[in-house]
Motif scaffolding. Structure first.
Motif, short mmCIF file in Angstrom:
data_model
loop_
_atom_site.label_atom_id
_atom_site.label_comp_id
_atom_site.label_asym_id
_atom_site.label_seq_id
_atom_site.Cartn_x
_atom_site.Cartn_y
_atom_site.Cartn_z
N LEU A 66 -4.30 11.65 -1.02
CA LEU A 66 -4.51 10.50 -0.43
C LEU A 66 -5.42 10.14 0.53
O LEU A 66 -5.88 9.21 0.53
CB LEU A 66 -2.86 10.54 0.67
CG LEU A 66 -1.43 10.09 -0.30
CD1 LEU A 66 -0.45 10.70 1.25
CD2 LEU A 66 -1.79 8.89 -0.21
N THR A 67 -6.23 11.75 1.23
CA THR A 67 -7.17 11.07 1.99
C THR A 67 -8.59 10.83 0.87
O THR A 67 -9.20 9.79 1.18
CB THR A 67 -7.40 12.85 2.54
OG1 THR A 67 -7.55 13.35 1.58
CG2 THR A 67 -6.78 12.99 4.02
N GLU A 68 -8.20 11.26 -0.09
CA GLU A 68 -9.44 11.32 -1.04
C GLU A 68 -9.54 9.21 -1.44
O GLU A 68 -10.28 8.59 -1.74
CB GLU A 68 -9.67 12.15 -2.40
CG GLU A 68 -9.64 13.37 -2.09
CD GLU A 68 -10.10 14.21 -3.09
OE1 GLU A 68 -9.20 13.34 -4.34
OE2 GLU A 68 -10.62 15.37 -2.62
N ARG A 69 -7.95 9.44 -1.72
CA ARG A 69 -8.01 8.12 -2.08
C ARG A 69 -8.40 6.91 -0.95
O ARG A 69 -9.16 5.72 -0.98
CB ARG A 69 -6.13 7.91 -2.77
CG ARG A 69 -5.82 6.49 -3.30
CD ARG A 69 -5.18 6.57 -4.29
NE ARG A 69 -4.17 7.75 -4.31
CZ ARG A 69 -3.11 7.83 -3.84
NH1 ARG A 69 -1.91 6.77 -3.87
NH2 ARG A 69 -2.20 8.86 -3.47
N HIS A 70 -8.51 7.19 0.46
CA HIS A 70 -8.14 5.85 0.96
C HIS A 70 -8.37 6.26 2.61
O HIS A 70 -9.29 5.43 3.14
CB HIS A 70 -6.61 5.80 2.34
CG HIS A 70 -4.87 5.75 1.14
ND1 HIS A 70 -4.70 4.23 0.47
CD2 HIS A 70 -4.11 6.21 0.70
CE1 HIS A 70 -4.17 4.14 -0.34
NE2 HIS A 70 -3.75 5.37 -0.23
N LEU A 71 -9.13 7.00 2.44
CA LEU A 71 -10.59 7.15 3.20
C LEU A 71 -11.84 8.32 2.08
O LEU A 71 -12.14 8.41 2.01
CB LEU A 71 -10.26 8.53 4.12
CG LEU A 71 -8.87 8.49 5.20
CD1 LEU A 71 -8.44 9.71 5.81
CD2 LEU A 71 -8.87 7.32 6.03
N GLY A 72 -12.61 7.62 3.48
CA GLY A 72 -14.19 7.46 2.82
C GLY A 72 -14.92 8.69 3.85
O GLY A 72 -16.01 9.00 3.84
#
Length: 130
Positions: A66-72
């Motif tokens: 999720l962090t890789e997908r939604h946070l840069g």
């Protein structure tokens, strides 16, 4: 003698009614305990289901995806830290170390700074006005 028989029969009927009442109360209490145990079992099952769902939602691999997908966000490099000599100056100390009343020294320093007229680059100092 008949009076004693009637009296004994009356006491026996009263005792039978009292025992019956005690039996009915105990039966109703047993049913209530069984209902409460069933409710406790249902609540424990619900808690177990919620804990399983929480474990699924809190899985590190899922969170990382999720962090890789939604946070840069990018990984932190050791070269991103600055050196200690580049830190800003320490703010002025309001109280001297070892002062008997550090809070009073702070107050006096703040009051002295507030009494001095502030001078800025846009306003000439009070003695330089022409």
């Amino acid at each position: 003698m008949r009076v004693i028989h009637f009296l004994v029969i009356g006491v026996l009927v009263f005792a039978a009614a009292y025992v019956y009442r005690i039996k009915m109360e105990s039966t109703s209490r047993v049913e209530r305990v069984l209902r409460l145990n069933a409710e406790i079992r249902e609540q424990r099952d619900a808690i177990a289901a919620l804990r399983a769902e929480w474990a699924k939602l809190d899985a590190p691999l899922r969170l990382q995806g999720l962090t890789e997908r939604h946070l840069g966000l990018k990984p932190l490099n050791a070269t991103q830290y600055d050196q200690l000599r580049n830190l800003p100056e320490r703010p002025p100390a309001f109280a001297r170390p070892g002062a008997p009343d550090p809070i009073g020294a702070m107050i006096n320093t703040i009051e002295a700074a507030a009494e001095a007229p502030p001078t800025t680059g846009s306003v000439p100092p009070p003695g330089d006005q022409q």
